[in-house]
Design a protein around this motif. Structure first.
Motif, PDB file in Angstrom:
ATOM      1  N   UNK A  78       0.842  -1.205   0.000  1.00  0.00           N
ATOM      2  CA  UNK A  78       0.000   0.000   0.000  1.00  0.00           C
ATOM      3  C   UNK A  78       0.874   1.251   0.000  1.00  0.00           C
ATOM      4  N   UNK A  79       0.342   2.283  -0.610  1.00  0.00           N
ATOM      5  CA  UNK A  79       1.002   3.581  -0.638  1.00  0.00           C
ATOM      6  C   UNK A  79      -0.108   4.631  -0.672  1.00  0.00           C
ATOM      7  N   UNK A  80       0.301   5.889  -0.777  1.00  0.00           N
ATOM      8  CA  UNK A  80      -0.676   6.971  -0.900  1.00  0.00           C
ATOM      9  C   UNK A  80      -1.625   6.731  -2.080  1.00  0.00           C
ATOM     10  N   UNK A  81      -1.067   6.039  -3.102  1.00  0.00           N
ATOM     11  CA  UNK A  81      -1.833   5.850  -4.343  1.00  0.00           C
ATOM     12  C   UNK A  81      -3.030   4.918  -4.171  1.00  0.00           C
ATOM     13  N   UNK A  82      -2.856   3.801  -3.465  1.00  0.00           N
ATOM     14  CA  UNK A  82      -3.949   2.815  -3.426  1.00  0.00           C
ATOM     15  C   UNK A  82      -4.580   2.638  -2.042  1.00  0.00           C
ATOM     16  N   UNK A  83      -4.116   3.412  -1.049  1.00  0.00           N
ATOM     17  CA  UNK A  83      -4.692   3.231   0.293  1.00  0.00           C
ATOM     18  C   UNK A  83      -6.072   3.882   0.359  1.00  0.00           C
ATOM     19  N   UNK A  84      -7.078   3.100   0.762  1.00  0.00           N
ATOM     20  CA  UNK A  84      -8.450   3.627   0.832  1.00  0.00           C
ATOM     21  C   UNK A  84      -8.577   4.598   1.999  1.00  0.00           C
ATOM     22  N   UNK A  85      -9.122   5.751   1.675  1.00  0.00           N
ATOM     23  CA  UNK A  85      -9.385   6.728   2.735  1.00  0.00           C
ATOM     24  C   UNK A  85     -10.872   6.706   3.079  1.00  0.00           C
ATOM     25  N   UNK A  86     -11.708   6.861   2.039  1.00  0.00           N
ATOM     26  CA  UNK A  86     -13.162   6.834   2.275  1.00  0.00           C
ATOM     27  C   UNK A  86     -13.631   5.388   2.401  1.00  0.00           C
ATOM     28  N   UNK A  87     -14.359   5.083   3.476  1.00  0.00           N
ATOM     29  CA  UNK A  87     -14.895   3.745   3.739  1.00  0.00           C
ATOM     30  C   UNK A  87     -13.826   2.671   3.571  1.00  0.00           C
ATOM     31  N   UNK A  88     -12.708   2.860   4.287  1.00  0.00           N
ATOM     32  CA  UNK A  88     -11.618   1.883   4.163  1.00  0.00           C
ATOM     33  C   UNK A  88     -12.014   0.517   4.714  1.00  0.00           C
TER      34      UNK A  88
ATOM     35  N   UNK B  41       1.330  -3.172  -9.896  1.00  0.00           N
ATOM     36  CA  UNK B  41       2.271  -2.788  -8.822  1.00  0.00           C
ATOM     37  C   UNK B  41       1.524  -2.643  -7.505  1.00  0.00           C
ATOM     38  N   UNK B  42       0.400  -1.946  -7.583  1.00  0.00           N
ATOM     39  CA  UNK B  42      -0.431  -1.721  -6.397  1.00  0.00           C
ATOM     40  C   UNK B  42      -1.876  -1.862  -6.820  1.00  0.00           C
ATOM     41  N   UNK B  43      -2.728  -2.272  -5.896  1.00  0.00           N
ATOM     42  CA  UNK B  43      -4.141  -2.439  -6.233  1.00  0.00           C
ATOM     43  C   UNK B  43      -4.970  -2.407  -4.963  1.00  0.00           C
ATOM     44  N   UNK B  44      -6.267  -2.223  -5.166  1.00  0.00           N
ATOM     45  CA  UNK B  44      -7.198  -2.269  -4.038  1.00  0.00           C
ATOM     46  C   UNK B  44      -8.528  -2.809  -4.543  1.00  0.00           C
TER      47      UNK B  44
END
Ligand SMILES: Cc1cc2nc3c(=O)[nH]c(=O)nc-3n(C[C@H](O)[C@H](O)[C@H](O)COP(=O)(O)OP(=O)(O)OC[C@H]3O[C@@H](n4cnc5c(N)ncnc54)[C@H](O)[C@@H]3O)c2cc1C
Length: 250
Positions: A21-31, A174-177
């Protein structure tokens, strides 16, 4: 010594692992609805055929709907070699590919609490044109066999001209959510006494009856390995089964 690239590739091919996880794929809303597990992300990707790929060229964002397919931690999509957008990808460009499934309409007792049930995935990486001939031909077979396992063996072989006319794009994830809402109405406590209907209206995409080509040769019947696409079958389940059969046959 195992390099960082190899380590990441191994991690991505391991379905028990998670994406970093990074700033790019980290869920902020309703994580609470999110997951970074390969299994959760791949489940959303594999249940769909339609994706949207977004990239920015010259400061202009483009979001293209297309068909995707997955091989381990690689995502592929393709298009005409004449496509302006695909040609611009030659040097590689950061991309974001999303897949989403609408599972239900959620009608609450206030407009604010109306919602939708869904499964979605967002994947990030560098999109590149697949130029290496062997990988390109494998990917071009993949776009058929991933959806209809074993079908390329039964088809007229791809011509050099057809392969040339088709651009294949590959992106290692590379990153995903993944993000999933799968529940009923969530009203404010004081609204449950409001006299209006509320509930979930499920939504499913289902397969229709096959329409055989009127020019089928005599004696040609629909192959048994298409049984998953029988009339009334859920498309997401048929696609998931096809991916499993494809992986099993690799
Ligand atoms: C069918 C459907 C209907 C939706 N309806 C609404 C709606 O009406 N209102 C609303 O606010 N949201 C809705 N969403 C959720 C929406 O996709 C976003 O998650 C939400 O708007 C938050 O966006 P954000 O960029 O602020 O998220 P952030 O949490 O800031 O995003 C950060 C990172 O989290 C991950 N992420 C965020 N959203 C998703 C996602 N959907 N799937 C996978 N990863 C994700 C990505 O990696 C993203 O880069 C809906 C989703 C679907 C699929």
């Amino acid at each position: 010594m195992v390099g960082r690239h190899e380590t990441r590739m191994q991690a991505v091919n391991d379905t028990t692992a998670s994406f970093p996880t990074s700033k790019r794929n980290r869920l902020k809303r309703r994580h609470d609805r999110g997951s970074y597990d390969h299994e959760a992300v791949f489940a959303v990707l594999d249940a769909g055929l339609l994706c949207h790929v977004a990239y920015t060229f010259d400061g202009q964002p483009y979001c293209t709907p297309t068909i995707h397919w997955r091989e381990d931690g690689m995502l592929y999509w393709h298009g005409s070699s004449a496509s302006r957008m695909l040609r611009q990808l030659r040097g590689g460009t950061p991309a974001c590919l999303t897949v989403s499934h609408l599972d239900g309409l959620v009608l609450a007792r206030s407009g604010f609490n109306h919602s939708a049930n869904y499964r979605s995935a967002m994947c990030f990486g560098m999109a590149r044109i697949i130029d290496e001939p062997e990988e390109k031909l494998k990917a071009l077979a993949g776009v058929v066999d991933r959806f209809y396992p074993g079908r390329t063996q039964t088809l007229r072989a791809i011509s050099a001209q057809e392969a040339k006319a088709t651009t294949v794009i590959g992106m290692r994830i590379e990153e995903a959510s993944a993000k999933v809402r799968a529940k009923g109405v969530a009203d404010d406590e004081e609204d449950y006494g409001h006299p209006v209907w509320a509930g979930v209206i499920p939504v499913r995409m289902v397969v229709g009856a096959a329409e055989p080509c009127p020019r089928l040769l005599p004696g040609i019947v629909q192959p048994e390995n298409l049984a998953g696409y029988a009339e009334g079958a859920r498309l997401d389940q048929a696609l998931t089964q096809a991916q499993l059969a494809y992986e099993g046959g690799q």
